[in-house]
Design a protein around this motif. Structure first.
Motif, PDB file in Angstrom:
ATOM      1  N   UNK A  75      -0.728  -0.190  10.463  1.00 38.23           N
ATOM      2  CA  UNK A  75      -0.504   0.730   9.281  1.00 38.23           C
ATOM      3  C   UNK A  75       0.659   0.535   8.744  1.00 38.23           C
ATOM      4  N   UNK A  76       1.669   0.245   9.462  1.00 35.01           N
ATOM      5  CA  UNK A  76       3.047  -0.044   8.869  1.00 35.01           C
ATOM      6  C   UNK A  76       3.037  -1.074   8.144  1.00 35.01           C
ATOM      7  N   UNK A 151      11.900   5.398   0.109  1.00 39.58           N
ATOM      8  CA  UNK A 151      11.920   6.775   0.538  1.00 39.58           C
ATOM      9  C   UNK A 151      10.585   6.767   1.170  1.00 39.58           C
ATOM     10  N   UNK A 152       9.654   6.728   0.524  1.00 41.32           N
ATOM     11  CA  UNK A 152       8.205   7.096   1.056  1.00 41.32           C
ATOM     12  C   UNK A 152       7.807   6.063   2.281  1.00 41.32           C
ATOM     13  N   UNK A 153       8.231   4.941   2.316  1.00 42.32           N
ATOM     14  CA  UNK A 153       7.886   4.114   3.364  1.00 42.32           C
ATOM     15  C   UNK A 153       8.817   4.567   4.576  1.00 42.32           C
ATOM     16  N   UNK A 158       9.167   7.101   9.963  1.00 43.68           N
ATOM     17  CA  UNK A 158       9.743   8.309  10.946  1.00 43.68           C
ATOM     18  C   UNK A 158       8.519   9.227  11.343  1.00 43.68           C
ATOM     19  N   UNK A 159       7.902   9.723  10.551  1.00 39.18           N
ATOM     20  CA  UNK A 159       6.762  10.845  10.637  1.00 39.18           C
ATOM     21  C   UNK A 159       5.878  10.565   9.423  1.00 39.18           C
ATOM     22  N   UNK A 160       4.251  10.127   9.750  1.00 41.73           N
ATOM     23  CA  UNK A 160       3.757   9.936   8.502  1.00 41.73           C
ATOM     24  C   UNK A 160       3.305  10.903   7.770  1.00 41.73           C
ATOM     25  N   UNK A 161       3.612  11.120   6.661  1.00 40.14           N
ATOM     26  CA  UNK A 161       3.349  12.374   5.880  1.00 40.14           C
ATOM     27  C   UNK A 161       1.800  12.448   5.420  1.00 40.14           C
ATOM     28  N   UNK A 162       1.286  13.387   4.654  1.00 39.14           N
ATOM     29  CA  UNK A 162       0.166  13.704   4.588  1.00 39.14           C
ATOM     30  C   UNK A 162      -0.518  12.406   3.739  1.00 39.14           C
ATOM     31  N   UNK A 163      -1.772  12.263   3.916  1.00 40.22           N
ATOM     32  CA  UNK A 163      -2.288  10.983   3.007  1.00 40.22           C
ATOM     33  C   UNK A 163      -2.222  11.427   1.507  1.00 40.22           C
ATOM     34  N   UNK A 164      -2.584  12.775   1.308  1.00 39.74           N
ATOM     35  CA  UNK A 164      -2.481  13.153  -0.251  1.00 39.74           C
ATOM     36  C   UNK A 164      -1.059  12.674  -0.944  1.00 39.74           C
ATOM     37  N   UNK A 165       0.011  13.031  -0.144  1.00 40.08           N
ATOM     38  CA  UNK A 165       1.440  12.786  -0.831  1.00 40.08           C
ATOM     39  C   UNK A 165       1.596  11.016  -0.798  1.00 40.08           C
ATOM     40  N   UNK A 166       1.065  10.371   0.140  1.00 40.49           N
ATOM     41  CA  UNK A 166       1.170   8.974  -0.022  1.00 40.49           C
ATOM     42  C   UNK A 166       0.073   8.254  -1.245  1.00 40.49           C
ATOM     43  N   UNK A 167      -0.938   8.637  -1.301  1.00 42.60           N
ATOM     44  CA  UNK A 167      -1.763   8.296  -2.666  1.00 42.60           C
ATOM     45  C   UNK A 167      -0.951   8.813  -3.898  1.00 42.60           C
TER      46      UNK A 167
END
Length: 211
Positions: A75-76, A151-153, A158-167
């Motif tokens: 995933x990373x 920043x998103x990476x 550190x702690x995977x944010x919501x999938x919505x924020x990533x998309x």
């Protein structure tokens, strides 16, 4: 890689090589070809990193900390690949525009300084990310296209944010990159054949309106 493109464009411009290239192709093709060509070199280096990382994890000779193994997950690796591509195209476009607009390395450094700041700011904000990756300031900053690749990476690490924020961050960054590509091509086609005096920022923006 962006600075490599910038210096290459300046060298070809000063040696008049670009005039020969343009005689056999159009300017947009030259512009995008340079970016994609250097990008493939970057992907080759990244593939080497992935192979070495995988070999290090699966080999039986050394004891690897489980935290490192857990971090180096598929995933990373996937997100690293995606944000590397986005960040590369975004900043290589900016650097190539600088290279086409100026005549010397000294002028290039002056124009490229703001771009360098844009690269360093996310690492400064990254201190906050390591402490609390979900504060409103960090979330908003990670959605800003020029900061997103870093920043998103960091947030994902550190702690995977919501999938919505990533998309959302990916879509905004990709759309912004397409906008930069359109803008950069218009500046590049004029600047690459401009010699002599150092252009002002106002003059560079005027090139966008040229037909």
């Amino acid at each position: 890689y962006g600075q490599l493109i910038m210096r290459g464009v300046i060298e070809e411009k000063n040696n008049r090589i670009v005039e020969v290239l343009i005689s056999s192709t159009n300017v947009p093709t030259l512009f995008y070809g340079k970016i994609i060509g250097i990008g493939l070199a970057g992907l080759t280096q990244m593939a080497f990193w992935f192979v070495m990382g995988a070999a290090l994890i699966i080999q039986p000779f050394f004891e690897i900390d489980t935290r490192v193994v857990n971090f180096l997950s598929p995933e990373v690796a996937f997100y690293f690949f995606i944000f590397f591509i986005i960040g590369y195209f975004m900043y290589s476009i900016l650097y190539s525009v600088v290279g086409a607009s100026v005549n010397t390395d000294q002028e290039a450094q002056q124009f490229a300084t703001p771009i360098t700041y844009l690269l360093f700011i996310p690492f400064i904000i990254g201190v906050i990310v390591t402490q609390n990756p979900n504060t409103p300031f960090v979330v908003i900053s990670s959605l800003f296209p020029l900061f997103t690749p870093t920043l998103m990476f960091m947030r994902i690490s550190v702690a995977v944010p919501s999938f919505f924020q990533i998309i959302i961050s990916m879509l905004m960054s990709i759309l912004f990159t397409f906008f930069l590509a359109w803008l950069g091509a218009k500046i590049f086609r004029v600047g690459i054949l401009m010699y002599g005096k150092k252009p002002s920022v106002k003059e560079i923006f005027r090139w966008i309106r040229y037909e």
